[in-house]
Each structure stands twice: as C-alpha cells, then as structure tokens.
Design an enzyme around this catalytic site. Structure first.
Site, short mmCIF file in Angstrom:
data_model
loop_
_atom_site.label_atom_id
_atom_site.label_comp_id
_atom_site.label_asym_id
_atom_site.label_seq_id
_atom_site.Cartn_x
_atom_site.Cartn_y
_atom_site.Cartn_z
CG HIS A 21 -1.67 -1.12 1.25
ND1 HIS A 21 -3.21 -1.00 0.96
CD2 HIS A 21 -1.53 -2.53 1.78
CE1 HIS A 21 -3.55 -2.33 1.04
NE2 HIS A 21 -2.83 -3.03 1.52
CG HIS A 200 -6.84 -6.67 1.05
ND1 HIS A 200 -6.74 -5.62 0.11
CD2 HIS A 200 -5.74 -6.57 2.02
CE1 HIS A 200 -5.67 -5.04 0.65
NE2 HIS A 200 -4.94 -5.57 1.64
CD GLU A 203 -5.15 -8.22 6.09
OE1 GLU A 203 -6.04 -7.42 5.72
OE2 GLU A 203 -4.00 -7.68 6.76
N1 ADE Z 1 -4.91 -1.20 4.16
C1 ADE Z 1 -3.59 -1.12 4.49
N2 ADE Z 1 -3.18 -2.16 4.76
C2 ADE Z 1 -4.08 -3.21 4.91
C3 ADE Z 1 -4.29 -4.66 5.04
N3 ADE Z 1 -3.33 -5.25 5.57
N4 ADE Z 1 -5.49 -5.06 4.91
C4 ADE Z 1 -6.56 -4.31 4.39
N5 ADE Z 1 -6.59 -3.07 4.53
C5 ADE Z 1 -5.29 -2.52 4.34
ZN ZN Z 2 -2.84 -5.08 2.16
#
Ligand code: ADE
Ligand code: ZN
Length: 340
Positions: A21, A200, A203
């Site tokens: 990011h 994503h 996670e």
């Molecule tokens: N934005 C920045 N890092 C992130 C992550 N690990 N997961 C989701 N959104 C994010």
């Molecule tokens: Zn991320």
C-alpha cells in the site's frame, strides 16, 4: 547455507512485489517529517515514540494508525515523495517491479484534490523508472468500511482518470462486517473495462470471504488469503485454478492475525500446491522488507534456495507484466538459482 550467503542469494533474485500500500510504504523519516508539519494528526514526531505507535494491538488498531498517517498527505508533493521513496527502497532490495495499492476515495475524503493525487502518482512513477530503474503499476482499491458509495466513487475515479500504469482494482480495509458481495457491480464494471480483480480476503475473516472474493468479485489473485488453509476444498480450488495468494507473513504477525512466522500457514499453502507470492503490505509500519520476508520463510519455515527462487518466479508469473518482461525476469531468476 550461511546467513550471509542466504542473504546474498535473496538479494540476487530479481524480485516483484504485488501487495504494498502506498500510504503504508511511507518511510519512518517521511512520517516523522509529515508529523512535524501536521501536529493535529496525533502521529509522533519522535523516532522512539513512532516505534511504539507502530506496535499494533489488533487489526482495527493498525487501521486507525494507518488512517492517521494517511490524513497527513495533502498534495502531489507528498504523494510523489512516497512513490519515489518506495522506488528507492525497492531498488535497494533488487525489486524490479511493484503493483502498488492506492486508495483514491480516502485521499479525496481527506481533502486532497484528485488531480493532486494523479499528478503525484504520475510524476513519481516516471522518476521511479528513470532514477531507480523500478517499474510501478497501480491498483486502485475500495476502502470497504466506507461501503457501496466508496465502491462507486472508486470505480468512477479509476475509469474516468485511468492513469498510465493502472492495472488492477482492489478492496481493502476491515473484513469483519464488510461482506465482499456488495461490491460485485463495481468489480464487474472494472473487469469489463480491463482492470484485474485483486481484492483482500481471508486476512481477518475465514475462508467464506475468500470464496466470496472468487465468486462475487472474480478475484484473479487474493490479498492475503491466510484463512484459506482452514478449508481443504478452497485450497484445492486455489491450486487447481492457479489463483495466486499475496501472502504477507510479517504483516499478519504485526496485526496479530498469526502468532509468529513459524506458525504462519504459508508452508501448508505450498504443500497443497497453491501459488504463493511473498509481499510486505505496509513495510515500515510492520518493520518489514521484501528481502526480509524471503529470509524469514527460509529460516523460520525451512524453505531452501530452490523454493525461494520458486516464490520469486511465482510473483513474476502472478504479476500483470507483459509476457516478454515475465520471460526475461524468469530467465534471470533461473540463472541466479543455477549459479549458487
Ligand atoms: N490497508 C492497508 N493495509 C491493509 C491491510 N493489511 N488489509 C486491509 N487493508 C489495508
Ligand atoms: Zn493489504
């Protein structure tokens, strides 16, 4: 292999980063300088304090810190500084190409003009290539916690502006309480316009979110996908359809999704034939580097040289580079692997 020879092997591999990011790539020095200019953001101006600020209690705490850093970025100069800083750091690690996630809707909400963001990205990307020999591409992602409005606005911004190097469309932020399915129309439109789908998923929630990313959002790669190992049918699906996971081991430990690198399910993913790539997510916030991720899986999970070269090759194949560039990088990786 000694520590030094492992380190030089990892350095010599030409590498590709697929999950980083832009805001989360801001160096500690840059964040300290921004914090001195923006005291109201509540970000420490002292190095030791910033280190403590970056000790995350859980994923939501991490996001609040991330948003505080993001809020200090105001114009093209800030964005260009982040892009060129990231490129210099990637070059130092022999990373040749990166797909960088940018969240336009958040910058616009924070008061940055769209043209400032775009100029900063475009100027920074040109400097990255000329001054650092690093090629950058963009993924514009939806901040999921802001709902369908963020989905619509991110799509409109991406398709209207379509800056040079924009290759992908993503979805980030929290997963808990933020179903993937509501973003289906925006991903469908983005894919129809030729952008790749890289949300994503898995996670901070279970494998159902990864299934939703595949079925509802047409995911071509999965950001993280850590929880996929809880579902053997999902692992088999990912392996059979060659859907790469953008695995970020140090990030998962830092946000307390996984207790340690040694306990990270990346080994299990590999054992099931899943295409794994290694990535840093938000490197200075997690004390991560891409070389460090390769070294960590080698030392903590016992991966050998051939497996490390395989991970580097996976990232090249999973990237949205053209075939010629992929072939050249894969040849280089083979030569490095054969030479040692
Ligand atoms: N934005 C920045 N890092 C992130 C992550 N690990 N997961 C989701 N959104 C994010
Ligand atoms: Zn991320």
């Amino acid at each position: 292999m000694s520590g030094d020879s492992l380190r030089s092997f990892v350095h010599a591999l030409p590498k590709v980063e697929l999950h980083v990011h832009l805001v989360g790539s801001a160096s500690v020095d840059t964040v300290l300088a921004l914090a001195r200019r923006h005291p109201a953001a509540g970000v420490p101006t002292d190095r030791a304090e910033l280190e403590r600020f970056y000790a995350f209690r859980d994923f939501d705490h991490f996001l609040r810190v991330y948003w505080a850093v993001q809020s200090m970025l105001t114009d093209r100069h800030d964005i260009r500084l982040l892009v060129t800083g990231l490129a210099a750091e990637l070059a130092r690690q022999n990373v040749r190409y990166a797909e960088v996630t940018v969240t336009p809707y958040n910058h616009l909400l924070d008061g940055m003009a769209g043209e400032e963001l775009l100029s900063g990205l475009t100027e920074g990307r040109a400097l990255a290539a000329v001054e650092h020999g690093v090629d950058l591409a963009w993924c514009f992602d939806i901040p999921g916690e802001k709902g369908v409005r963020a989905g619509r606005e991110t799509l409109l911004f991406a398709l209207r502006e379509r800056p040079e190097g924009l290759v992908a469309f993503g979805l980030g932020g929290p997963e808990v309480g933020v179903g993937r399915a509501m973003f289906e129309p925006f991903f469908t439109a983005a894919r129809e316009a030729g952008l790749h789908s890289v949300p994503h998923a898995g996670e901070t929630t279970g494998p159902a979110t990864v299934w939703a990313a595949l079925h509802d959002l047409g995911a071509e790669r999965i950001g993280h996908g850590t929880s996929a190992t809880a579902d053997p049918a999902l692992l088999a699906y990912l392996a059979e359809h060659r859907i790469p996971l953008e695995v970020c081991p140090t990030s998962n430990v830092a946000t307390r999704q996984v207790p340690s690198i040694a306990a990270h399910p990346v080994r299990r993913m590999l054992d099931h034939g899943v295409v794994v790539t290694l990535n840093t997510d938000d490197p200075p916030m997690f004390g991560a580097t891409l070389e460090g991720e390769y070294l960590a899986v080698a030392t903590e999970l016992g991966l050998g040289r051939a497996e490390l070269a395989g991970l580097a090759a996976n990232a090249v194949r999973a990237s949205f580079l053209g075939e010629e560039r992929k072939t050249a990088l894969l040849r280089e990786i083979e030569a490095v692997a054969a030479a040692r």
